[in-house]
Design an enzyme around this catalytic site. Structure first.
Site, PDB file in Angstrom:
ATOM      1  N   TYR A 146       0.855  -1.183   0.000  1.00 26.25           N
ATOM      2  CA  TYR A 146       0.000   0.000   0.000  1.00 26.25           C
ATOM      3  C   TYR A 146       0.893   1.235   0.000  1.00 26.25           C
ATOM      4  O   TYR A 146       1.734   1.401   0.881  1.00 26.25           O
ATOM      5  CB  TYR A 146      -0.894  -0.010   1.242  1.00 26.25           C
ATOM      6  CG  TYR A 146      -1.799   1.182   1.375  1.00 26.25           C
ATOM      7  CD1 TYR A 146      -2.912   1.328   0.555  1.00 26.25           C
ATOM      8  CD2 TYR A 146      -1.552   2.175   2.328  1.00 26.25           C
ATOM      9  CE1 TYR A 146      -3.758   2.417   0.677  1.00 26.25           C
ATOM     10  CE2 TYR A 146      -2.393   3.276   2.461  1.00 26.25           C
ATOM     11  CZ  TYR A 146      -3.496   3.387   1.630  1.00 26.25           C
ATOM     12  OH  TYR A 146      -4.328   4.470   1.759  1.00 26.25           O
ATOM     13  N   ASP A 241       9.393   2.773  -0.735  1.00 27.20           N
ATOM     14  CA  ASP A 241       8.371   3.411   0.083  1.00 27.20           C
ATOM     15  C   ASP A 241       8.725   3.121   1.541  1.00 27.20           C
ATOM     16  O   ASP A 241       8.416   2.061   2.079  1.00 27.20           O
ATOM     17  CB  ASP A 241       6.988   2.859  -0.265  1.00 27.20           C
ATOM     18  CG  ASP A 241       5.886   3.411   0.629  1.00 27.20           C
ATOM     19  OD1 ASP A 241       6.207   4.117   1.608  1.00 27.20           O
ATOM     20  OD2 ASP A 241       4.710   3.128   0.363  1.00 27.20           O
ATOM     21  N   LYS A 269       5.118   9.140   8.716  1.00 23.41           N
ATOM     22  CA  LYS A 269       5.016   8.571  10.058  1.00 23.41           C
ATOM     23  C   LYS A 269       6.096   9.089  11.012  1.00 23.41           C
ATOM     24  O   LYS A 269       5.967  10.178  11.545  1.00 23.41           O
ATOM     25  CB  LYS A 269       4.968   7.054   9.984  1.00 23.41           C
ATOM     26  CG  LYS A 269       3.777   6.562   9.138  1.00 23.41           C
ATOM     27  CD  LYS A 269       3.562   5.091   9.225  1.00 23.41           C
ATOM     28  CE  LYS A 269       2.480   4.602   8.278  1.00 23.41           C
ATOM     29  NZ  LYS A 269       1.128   5.152   8.526  1.00 23.41           N
TER      30      LYS A 269
END
Length: 431
Positions: A146, A241, A269
């Site tokens: 994702y 990613d 994050k």
């Protein structure tokens, strides 16, 4: 232990009148595991407290950012000190330079950095940059990975898309889907076949270097090395990613931990310390194509927001100045891994525990879990029972079998011992 969730239930009913599904991100809805989502009021260190006053040992940590624990005092103070100067300028600040310099000093193979406001935005922008740099349109992603909810990434995506079993996303055009090539994670032959079939057309390969959106899935030995060689040979931009892994698996993220250099890297994050932040960076040769230096356009009103920057800068500075934090995180996660492993062996329940550093996930599976198909084939109904059994004892796990757990440095040995003991009781009662 009996917890009262009445306030959370009331808030959820109220939320559904104004917010689609009652939540602002789908996986929070508990739809996969069943039940009512809990509404949180505050958190400190390793613990969260819901609207009913219940305390939970937190293994989500805001889906990764709270690597030092909730309400980490230096971050709180830094935000308080900075916010009096204004929450936003819409103009450059010294702090943006310092943040970029700090990232460069920690992350291998990153010459330039562009700040954005989310991991989704970082991945979307990195792909656009790769396309602009190469003059090609197609890209390869991996099933179950994702990369945010931008249109091209929602083809065979993991995380919430996997949780809700959504295979076709309304609103995404056929043309977008045609440019998105997918391969199973850890399947080198599938990648080689795609590259051969679409020779000279592929701009990028994007991958979670350690996947976290189908549970924690580790790359098999040699997988990244082989992909790196393919990209070098074919002029393809290799994108890591690292929204989850960046500054979590090591000070230099997965690039450092795995010993692989990507061409572009996306962050989120941890980089924001809990504030809405993302970034992408990489080799100067590629990054100089971003506007205003180049013609690949990317912009953001709140990019480099001073409150987000000071929060993220304080976290990264702490991690850089205290490298033993990573050792502590590894030791705590290894201790949890060992305890769960022993408890599951006693029960006889088929299982797989995947872990690297402070990312870990439990799959009730008889076979190794190495990609999305094997994660989906696990006994995820049993995981849902496990989730609720843990929740009722004050242990907050991700409400989906397709999500990694994140360990914070605020977690104590006593917290982990309690987690293992509660899990052991569940395993013994469900063998």
């Amino acid at each position: 232990m009996t917890y009262d969730y009445s306030k959370s239930q009331q808030l959820f009913e109220r939320a559904q009148q104004s917010i689609p599904g009652g939540v602002n991100s789908p996986v929070r809805a508990f739809k996969s595991v069943g039940g009512t989502p809990l509404f949180m009021e505050r958190a400190k260190g390793a613990y969260m407290y819901d609207a009913d006053g219940n305390q939970y040992i937190d293994y989500i940590n805001s889906w990764g950012p709270m690597i030092l624990g909730h309400a980490y005092e230096p971050v709180v103070k830094a935000i308080q000190d900075r916010v009096a100067d204004s929450t936003s300028f819409g103009a450059p600040t010294l702090l943006e330079i310092e943040m970029a310099e700090l990232i460069k000093s920690m992350a291998p193979n990153v010459d330039m950095v562009r700040m954005v406001s989310s991991g989704t935005e970082a991945c979307m922008s990195a792909l656009r940059l790769a396309r602009g740099y190469t003059g090609r349109n197609k890209f390869i992603k991996f099933e179950g990975c994702y990369h945010g909810h931008a249109d091209p990434f929602l083809v065979k995506a993991g995380s919430g898309v996997a949780t809700f079993n959504i295979q076709t996303i309304p609103g995404i055009t056929a043309g977008v889907s045609l440019d998105t090539l997918t391969a199973p994670y850890n399947d080198l032959e599938a990648v080689e076949a795609l590259v051969k079939e679409h020779k000279g057309e592929i701009a990028a390969i994007i991958i979670e270097p350690v996947a976290g959106n189908m549970g924690c899935i580790l790359p098999q030995p040699g997988f990244h090395e082989a992909l790196r060689k393919i990209c070098d040979a074919e002029g393809i931009v290799y994108i890591f990613d690292e929204v989850m892994t960046g500054f979590r698996l090591a000070a230099g993220g997965a690039q450092e931990r795995l010993g692989i250099n990507a061409d572009l890297v996306t962050y989120g994050k941890v980089i924001g310390g809990g504030m809405p932040v993302g970034a992408f960076g990489g080799r100067k040769e590629i990054m100089q194509h971003i506007a205003p230096l180049g013609n690949v356009y990317q912009a953001g009103t709140l990019s480099g927001n001073p409150i987000a920057m000071i929060a993220g800068y304080t976290v990264l500075r702490t991690l850089k100045d205290n490298p033993n934090i990573y050792k502590d995180l590894d030791e705590k996660t290894n201790y949890l891994h060992k305890g769960l492993d022993e408890a599951l062996k006693e029960s006889g329940i088929p299982y797989v525990i995947n872990q690297l550093g402070s990312m870990i996930s439990l799959h009730f599976s008889e076979k190794p879990v190495t990609n999305f198909a094997s994660a989906a084939a696990a006994n995820n109904a049993l995981f849902n029972k496990f989730f609720h059994a843990m929740l009722k004892e004050g242990i907050y796990l991700a409400p989906s079998a397709f999500e990694t757990w994140f360990i914070s440095n605020a977690l104590s040995k006593d917290d982990i011992d309690k987690t293992i003991e509660v899990a052991r009781k569940f395993f013994q009662g469900n063998n």
